[in-house]
Design an enzyme around this catalytic site. Structure first.
Site, short mmCIF file in Angstrom:
data_model
loop_
_atom_site.label_atom_id
_atom_site.label_comp_id
_atom_site.label_asym_id
_atom_site.label_seq_id
_atom_site.Cartn_x
_atom_site.Cartn_y
_atom_site.Cartn_z
N CYS A 125 0.81 -1.22 0.00
CA CYS A 125 0.00 0.00 0.00
C CYS A 125 0.84 1.27 0.00
CB CYS A 125 -0.96 0.00 1.18
SG CYS A 125 -2.05 -1.44 1.24
N HIS A 258 -3.00 7.16 2.35
CA HIS A 258 -3.49 5.88 1.85
C HIS A 258 -4.91 5.67 2.34
CE1 HIS A 258 -4.05 1.73 1.00
NE2 HIS A 258 -3.82 1.32 2.23
N ASN A 288 -10.11 0.08 0.00
CA ASN A 288 -8.65 0.09 0.03
C ASN A 288 -8.14 -0.52 -1.27
OD1 ASN A 288 -5.93 -0.40 0.45
ND2 ASN A 288 -6.19 -1.16 2.55
#
Length: 331
Positions: A125, A258, A288
């Site tokens: 990520c 993020h 996500n």
């Protein structure tokens, strides 16, 4: 403005782009799918704990490079340059099309160009922030003039749909930026970190050997451990990058972290004493998307008119590895 032989050399974002697959999956649609498997959850449970209301899933035949291609085209169009002008392509992904060649080489093929450097970067990520930092360094060093940086993921392929604590969190998509050499500062400072002592709290511990999958090819996560680590390291790296750039929290116009969990994002903003109105949020619609989440959110903010030229923007990523990083830029 391009740098001259005697002027300082920096990098700036010239254009942004993004792409989402066609299948928008609402929480309720996912709840209904899980119910067939005997897994109980609810829209309220997902929203309360994550802030997610929907995500997008790629079609069975769509790959990371398939999502990266239209995102790259949009970024190139926004930058006003052609793919032939690129001398660097970096794709940040944890879900590549194949073992090799790299997704970046496959994207280069789709763009119809050849000759420029192309490689993948794997930091989960944090991947896009890592890739942006690498491209910035290469441009400043004179190793590249125009770079395409893409975050592209098809995380739906590695989700365990019998684990409600993880399968409700992730989605697929791609975001891209074109970075170009400039005589004026654009990327003001970056910083990257990793701590492999925490490798087990977020991982997909599978591999291919002898034509068979060994280990576990599905995502595993200790959500509480990730949450505790994420808020702390994101605050620390943000303050460090601000200090490097000679800036303070008051100089930040927009925070684009993020997009993992609304509570982590809001917690980071509060620790930095930033008004929540300065927080760019797309996790509610995208979920996500790992390495794609930061460039997806950046492109959404640019195209909606929130982020404008001259704004000071903080980008942050945190993910499996355990990796984290930040970049401060003058957009």
């Amino acid at each position: 403005m391009s740098p001259t032989a005697n002027s300082p050399r920096y990098s700036r974002i010239l254009g942004t782009g993004s792409h989402l697959p066609a299948d928008r999956v609402t929480n309720q649609a996912l709840v209904d799918r899980l119910a067939v498997e005997g897994i109980e959850t609810s829209d309220d449970w997902i929203v309360e704990r994550t802030g997610i209301r929907a995500r997008y899933f790629a079609a069975p035949d769509q790959t990371a490079s398939d999502l990266a291609f239209p995102a790259a085209q949009a970024a190139l169009a926004a930058a006003g340059i052609s793919a032939e002008e690129l001398d660097l392509i970096i794709v940040a992904t944890s879900t590549p099309d194949m073992v090799f060649p790299s997704t970046a080489c496959l994207l280069q093929q789709k763009l119809g160009v050849h000759g420029c450097a192309a490689f993948d970067l794997q930091a989960v990520c944090s991947g896009f922030v890592y890739a942006l930092s690498v491209a910035d360094s290469m441009i400043k060093a004179g190793a590249a003039n125009k770079a395409l940086i893409v975050g592209a993921e098809v995380f739906s392929r590695i989700l365990d749909f019998k684990d409600r604590t993880t399968c409700v969190l992730f989605g697929d998509g791609a975001g891209a930026v074109v970075l170009g050499a400039s005589a004026e500062p654009g990327i003001l400072a970056t910083e990257l970190h990793a701590d492999a002592r925490h490798v087990d709290i977020l991982c997909t511990p599978g591999a291919v050997s002898g034509g068979q999958v060994i280990g576990t090819p599905l995502l595993r996560m200790d959500g509480q451990a990730v949450f505790k680590l994420a808020v702390g390291v994101l605050e620390k790296v943000a303050r460090s990058v601000l200090e490097k750039a000679g800036k303070t929290e008051a100089d930040v116009d927009w925070l684009i972290p993020h997009q993992a969990n609304i509570r982590i994002m809001q917690g980071t903003a509060k620790k930095l004493k930033l008004d929540l109105n300065k927080l760019i949020v797309t996790v509610d619609e995208h979920g996500n998307t790992s390495a794609a989440s930061v460039p997806l959110a950046l492109d959404a903010a640019v195209r909606s008119g929130r982020v404008q030229r001259g704004d000071t923007v903080m980008l942050e990523g945190v993910g499996g590895g355990f990796t984290w990083g930040a970049a401060l830029l003058n957009y």
